[in-house]
Design a protein around this motif. Structure first.
Motif, PDB file in Angstrom:
ATOM      1  N   LEU A   1       0.755  -1.213  -0.265  1.00 36.16           N
ATOM      2  CA  LEU A   1      -0.134   0.094   0.112  1.00 36.16           C
ATOM      3  C   LEU A   1       1.063   1.249   0.021  1.00 36.16           C
ATOM      4  CD1 LEU A   1      -2.850   1.237   0.260  1.00 36.16           C
ATOM      5  CD2 LEU A   1      -2.286   1.291   2.771  1.00 36.16           C
TER       6      LEU A   1
ATOM      7  N   VAL B   1       1.106   5.049   0.358  1.00 28.54           N
ATOM      8  CA  VAL B   1       0.095   6.043   1.204  1.00 28.54           C
ATOM      9  C   VAL B   1       0.791   7.571   0.750  1.00 28.54           C
ATOM     10  CG1 VAL B   1      -0.710   6.877   3.200  1.00 28.54           C
ATOM     11  CG2 VAL B   1      -0.481   4.517   2.677  1.00 28.54           C
TER      12      VAL B   1
ATOM     13  N   GLU C   1      -8.524   2.874  -0.706  1.00 27.58           N
ATOM     14  CA  GLU C   1      -7.455   1.930  -1.092  1.00 27.58           C
ATOM     15  C   GLU C   1      -7.740   1.582  -2.807  1.00 27.58           C
ATOM     16  OE1 GLU C   1      -6.738  -0.366   2.041  1.00 27.58           O
ATOM     17  OE2 GLU C   1      -6.715   1.211   3.271  1.00 27.58           O
ATOM     18  N   ARG C   2      -6.983   1.834  -3.597  1.00 26.72           N
ATOM     19  CA  ARG C   2      -7.163   1.435  -4.805  1.00 26.72           C
ATOM     20  C   ARG C   2      -5.931   1.003  -5.700  1.00 26.72           C
ATOM     21  NH1 ARG C   2      -8.693   6.125  -8.808  1.00 26.72           N
ATOM     22  NH2 ARG C   2      -6.363   6.315  -9.222  1.00 26.72           N
ATOM     23  N   LYS C   3      -6.234  -0.379  -6.406  1.00 28.47           N
ATOM     24  CA  LYS C   3      -4.892  -1.016  -7.195  1.00 28.47           C
ATOM     25  C   LYS C   3      -4.510  -0.080  -8.304  1.00 28.47           C
ATOM     26  CE  LYS C   3      -5.472  -4.721  -9.476  1.00 28.47           C
ATOM     27  NZ  LYS C   3      -5.333  -6.259  -9.874  1.00 28.47           N
TER      28      LYS C   3
ATOM     29  N   TYR D   1      -1.167  -0.990  -4.029  1.00 27.88           N
ATOM     30  CA  TYR D   1      -2.496  -0.142  -3.989  1.00 27.88           C
ATOM     31  C   TYR D   1      -1.929   1.195  -3.465  1.00 27.88           C
ATOM     32  CZ  TYR D   1      -5.374  -4.242  -4.269  1.00 27.88           C
ATOM     33  OH  TYR D   1      -6.135  -5.576  -4.572  1.00 27.88           O
TER      34      TYR D   1
ATOM     35  N   LEU E   1      -3.246   5.115  -1.481  1.00 35.93           N
ATOM     36  CA  LEU E   1      -4.331   5.862  -0.758  1.00 35.93           C
ATOM     37  C   LEU E   1      -3.752   7.374  -0.468  1.00 35.93           C
ATOM     38  CD1 LEU E   1      -6.728   6.144   1.348  1.00 35.93           C
ATOM     39  CD2 LEU E   1      -5.185   5.032   3.034  1.00 35.93           C
TER      40      LEU E   1
ATOM     41  N   ALA F   1      -3.463   0.651   8.623  1.00 37.66           N
ATOM     42  CA  ALA F   1      -3.114  -0.462   7.607  1.00 37.66           C
ATOM     43  C   ALA F   1      -2.018  -1.329   7.843  1.00 37.66           C
ATOM     44  CB  ALA F   1      -2.830   0.512   6.206  1.00 37.66           C
TER      45      ALA F   1
ATOM     46  N   TYR G   1      -1.869  -5.988   4.050  1.00 34.47           N
ATOM     47  CA  TYR G   1      -0.541  -5.713   3.183  1.00 34.47           C
ATOM     48  C   TYR G   1       0.541  -6.160   3.532  1.00 34.47           C
ATOM     49  CZ  TYR G   1      -3.994  -2.576   1.246  1.00 34.47           C
ATOM     50  OH  TYR G   1      -5.189  -1.977   0.636  1.00 34.47           O
TER      51      TYR G   1
ATOM     52  N   VAL H   1       3.434  -1.124   3.696  1.00 35.39           N
ATOM     53  CA  VAL H   1       2.969  -0.056   3.663  1.00 35.39           C
ATOM     54  C   VAL H   1       3.956   0.999   3.435  1.00 35.39           C
ATOM     55  CG1 VAL H   1       1.566   1.786   4.736  1.00 35.39           C
ATOM     56  CG2 VAL H   1       0.858  -0.491   5.026  1.00 35.39           C
TER      57      VAL H   1
END
Length: 325
Positions: free
Chosen positions: A34, A36, A57-59, A70, A72, A125, A137, A140
């Motif tokens: 992820l 961020v 959260e989006r791939k 992903y 965010l 996360a 995940y 991060v």
């Protein structure tokens, strides 16, 4: 590798690019990462050539070996609504507060509240698990504020914990600091081989260590390729102008068919050599300063074609080859 990778650096060093490349590198071989963003600049969306990131959260990419990245973009106001719902079950009342402007008011005037919400969301996360008990995940990666603000940004939870002695805010701040000051976290600093970025890196590491925050690696970005080595530079500086002109002429440079003579090329060539020698010396000195810090040191090349999605994958491969995985 720590599960929370915080990337900071002086403005202009390319920390967002390095954070994105790091997320791709860590996602290789089937891992899930992820990425961020906390500054609201939508820099990640631009790098991955995708639309603006929502608060969700989006791939955004697939790494070699089937891993996934992903992303965010954390919005402090929406994060505060999440917080109010989580601890106080406000629901529609929280949305009404937002419409009245109370949420924006709170994140603006409350000391440290904004940073608590941003770091708290990232730490949530890190700790999150799925129904089988596995972490959602594997890593991060946080594109964090610049070096001059990073220690205060990460340590603000300690300040809030000191102000709120009991209750949910106190507990939230303490939980966040348990992650940020543990081996689960590593703070990496991005720099260039220039005096100001290197000095800011040195100062930033001293501040992080003083606050007992875990320092990770130093990543030197946009390193120019070596054109001449020390021997070449010594030769150019020692050679006479006639001999250089003779060598250029022998190589077919500056001849009549090219509209000039070799002698006219000597001075511009030597000026470029002097500029390169000055740059070479500066970079050598700054590398020495960075090595004295006793941290893992990595270098990423300056991409001649500029930064695009293909370049991002190239930098991720470079990080993997240097042992960041």
């Amino acid at each position: 590798m720590s599960r929370l990778q915080v990337v900071s650096g002086k403005g202009g060093t390319g920390k967002t690019t390095v954070a994105a490349a790091l997320a791709l590198a860590l996602a290789t071989e089937g891992k899930r990462t992820l990425l961020v963003e906390v500054e609201g600049r939508q820099g990640i969306a631009q790098l991955f050539e995708t639309e603006a990131l929502p608060y969700g959260e989006r791939k955004i990419a697939v790494a070699p070996g089937g891993g996934e990245v992903y992303a965010l973009a954390i919005d402090p106001e929406l994060a505060l609504l999440d917080y109010l719902q989580m601890f106080y079950k406000l629901g529609s009342a929280g949305r009404a507060l937002k419409k009245l402007g109370a949420i924006d008011f709170a994140t603006t005037i409350a000391p440290g509240l904004r940073d608590v919400l941003l770091t708290g969301k990232a730490c949530e996360a890190v700790r999150r698990k799925d129904k089988s008990g596995r972490f959602t995940y594997d890593y991060v990666v946080m594109d964090a504020p610049p070096t001059g603000r990073i220690t205060r940004f990460l340590n603000v939870n300690d300040e809030v914990a000191g102000l709120a002695k009991i209750g949910p805010i106190h507990n939230q701040a303490q939980a966040v600091m348990r992650v940020l000051k543990s081996r689960e976290t590593a703070v990496h600093l991005v720099t260039l081989l220039e005096e100001m970025p290197v000095q800011e890196t040195v100062d930033g590491i001293a501040e992080l260590r003083s606050a007992r925050l875990p320092v990770g690696r130093i990543i030197v970005n946009m390193v120019r390729p070596a054109v001449l080595d020390g021997g070449d530079l010594e030769f150019l500086q020692a050679a006479s102008r006639p001999s250089i002109a003779k060598s250029l002429s022998a190589a077919g440079l500056g001849g009549a068919r090219r509209g000039g003579n070799a002698e006219r090329l000597v001075e511009p060539l030597l000026e470029q050599a002097d500029e390169y020698a000055e740059r070479h010396t500066l970079e050598h000195e700054q590398r020495a300063v960075l090595r004295e810090l006793g941290l893992p040191l990595h270098e990423l090349p300056l991409l001649a074609e500029g930064m695009d999605l293909a370049g991002l994958y190239e930098l991720a491969t470079e990080l993997r080859q240097q042992g960041i995985s």
